[in-house]
Design a protein around this motif. Structure first.
Motif, short mmCIF file in Angstrom:
data_model
loop_
_atom_site.label_atom_id
_atom_site.label_comp_id
_atom_site.label_asym_id
_atom_site.label_seq_id
_atom_site.Cartn_x
_atom_site.Cartn_y
_atom_site.Cartn_z
N VAL A 1 6.91 -5.08 78.45
CA VAL A 1 7.22 -5.57 77.16
C VAL A 1 8.03 -3.68 77.07
CG1 VAL A 1 7.17 -4.91 74.58
CG2 VAL A 1 5.68 -6.96 76.40
N ALA A 2 7.45 -1.99 78.03
CA ALA A 2 8.20 -1.25 77.08
C ALA A 2 9.50 -0.96 78.13
CB ALA A 2 7.31 0.03 77.68
N GLU A 3 10.14 -2.27 79.28
CA GLU A 3 10.20 -1.88 79.48
C GLU A 3 12.18 -2.90 79.79
OE1 GLU A 3 11.22 0.32 82.75
OE2 GLU A 3 9.43 1.46 82.40
N LEU A 4 11.64 -4.32 79.44
CA LEU A 4 12.88 -5.28 78.81
C LEU A 4 13.01 -5.33 77.37
CD1 LEU A 4 10.50 -8.49 79.73
CD2 LEU A 4 12.38 -7.23 81.12
N ALA A 5 11.97 -3.80 76.75
CA ALA A 5 12.84 -3.59 74.73
C ALA A 5 13.45 -2.77 75.85
CB ALA A 5 11.54 -3.68 74.58
N ALA A 6 13.40 -1.47 76.44
CA ALA A 6 13.73 0.00 76.48
C ALA A 6 15.90 -1.02 76.74
CB ALA A 6 13.20 0.44 77.36
N ASN A 7 15.88 -2.17 77.69
CA ASN A 7 16.62 -2.14 78.38
C ASN A 7 17.51 -2.70 77.40
OD1 ASN A 7 16.33 -0.87 81.03
ND2 ASN A 7 15.85 -3.30 82.06
N ALA A 8 16.82 -4.22 76.64
CA ALA A 8 17.34 -4.42 75.34
C ALA A 8 18.78 -3.97 74.75
CB ALA A 8 16.88 -5.69 74.80
N VAL A 9 17.30 -3.04 73.87
CA VAL A 9 18.04 -1.36 73.38
C VAL A 9 19.06 -0.82 73.70
CG1 VAL A 9 16.44 -2.07 72.12
CG2 VAL A 9 16.35 -0.08 73.59
N VAL A 10 19.25 -0.22 75.27
CA VAL A 10 20.00 0.82 75.62
C VAL A 10 21.08 0.06 76.96
CG1 VAL A 10 20.03 2.29 77.74
CG2 VAL A 10 18.72 2.45 76.35
N HIS A 11 20.89 -1.13 77.60
CA HIS A 11 22.06 -1.61 77.79
C HIS A 11 22.30 -3.65 76.67
CE1 HIS A 11 21.35 0.74 81.04
NE2 HIS A 11 19.27 0.31 81.08
N GLY A 12 21.32 -3.73 76.29
CA GLY A 12 21.53 -4.69 76.46
C GLY A 12 21.85 -4.97 74.44
N ARG A 13 22.39 -3.62 73.97
CA ARG A 13 22.50 -3.39 72.59
C ARG A 13 24.08 -4.34 71.98
NH1 ARG A 13 24.23 0.47 69.23
NH2 ARG A 13 23.51 0.55 67.50
#
Ligand SMILES: Nc1ncnc2c1ncn2[C@@H]1O[C@H](COP(=O)(O)OP(=O)(O)OP(=O)(O)O)[C@@H](O)[C@H]1O
Ligand SMILES: [Mg+2]
Length: 159
Positions: A58-70
């Motif tokens: 969850v931490a890795e996927l959520a970090a990616n969502a807010v950094v790269h998918g925002r």
């Protein structure tokens, strides 16, 4: 004589959780905390392997969502789903599916080559690939995507 229930895989009921979160570092951190809390509420040991693995995913996927998918002003969505094991399909182990949806459908996750120990970035999806039984990306119309990862659960909430 052994009772029938001790020979069967424990029944794990289907369970679902969804939470919309702000596409910020704080939102990503909250995603991990909420996931751990939800799994604990479903009966999984907080310090057990399944919960620890799920927390990392969850931490890795959520970090990616807010950094790269925002996309400015848009939230991301965390969803957890435990598939049922049941007498219906006793040979099928339960799986936990973690799904993180963001609004940037045109940019997709791209796992890098094996990183050097000194690299500061490019490790997240390598961690996902290592820990998840399966993972992937799906379009999420009209303009987003979902990055999902599955782990196979052990012998039941306490197992
Ligand atoms: N949700 C996403 N939306 C768009 N692109 C993504 C997404 N997740 C990953 N990517 C792309 O895949 C690349 C690899 O992601 P990965 O998580 O492995 O590394 P990172 O996020 O760059 O660094 P780290 O996770 O180590 O902080 C990213 O640099 C980005 O280009
Ligand atoms: Mg990352």
């Amino acid at each position: 004589m052994k009772s029938e229930t001790t020979e069967r895989q424990p029944l794990i009921p289907a369970a679902h959780f969804r939470q919309q979160l702000s596409a910020t570092r704080r939102g990503a951190r909250l995603a991990r905390l909420l996931a751990v809390q939800q799994l604990a509420d479903w009966g999984w040991a907080r310090d057990g392997e399944a919960v620890q693995t799920a927390a990392l995913l969850v931490a890795e996927l959520a970090a990616n969502a807010v950094v790269h998918g925002r996309v400015a002003g848009r939230d991301f969505l965390l969803a957890l789903a435990v598939s049922p094991t049941a007498a219906v399909v006793p040979t099928t182990p339960a799986t936990l599916r973690i799904a993180v949806s963001d609004c940037r459908g045109e940019r997709l996750p791209a796992p890098g080559p094996a990183s050097q120990p000194t690299d500061e970035y490019g490790r997240g999806l390598l961690i996902v690939e290592t820990l998840a039984a399966r993972w992937g990306t799906e379009p999420r119309p009209p303009s987003g995507k979902t990055v999902w990862a599955e782990i196979v659960l052990g012998g039941g909430p306490m197992g």
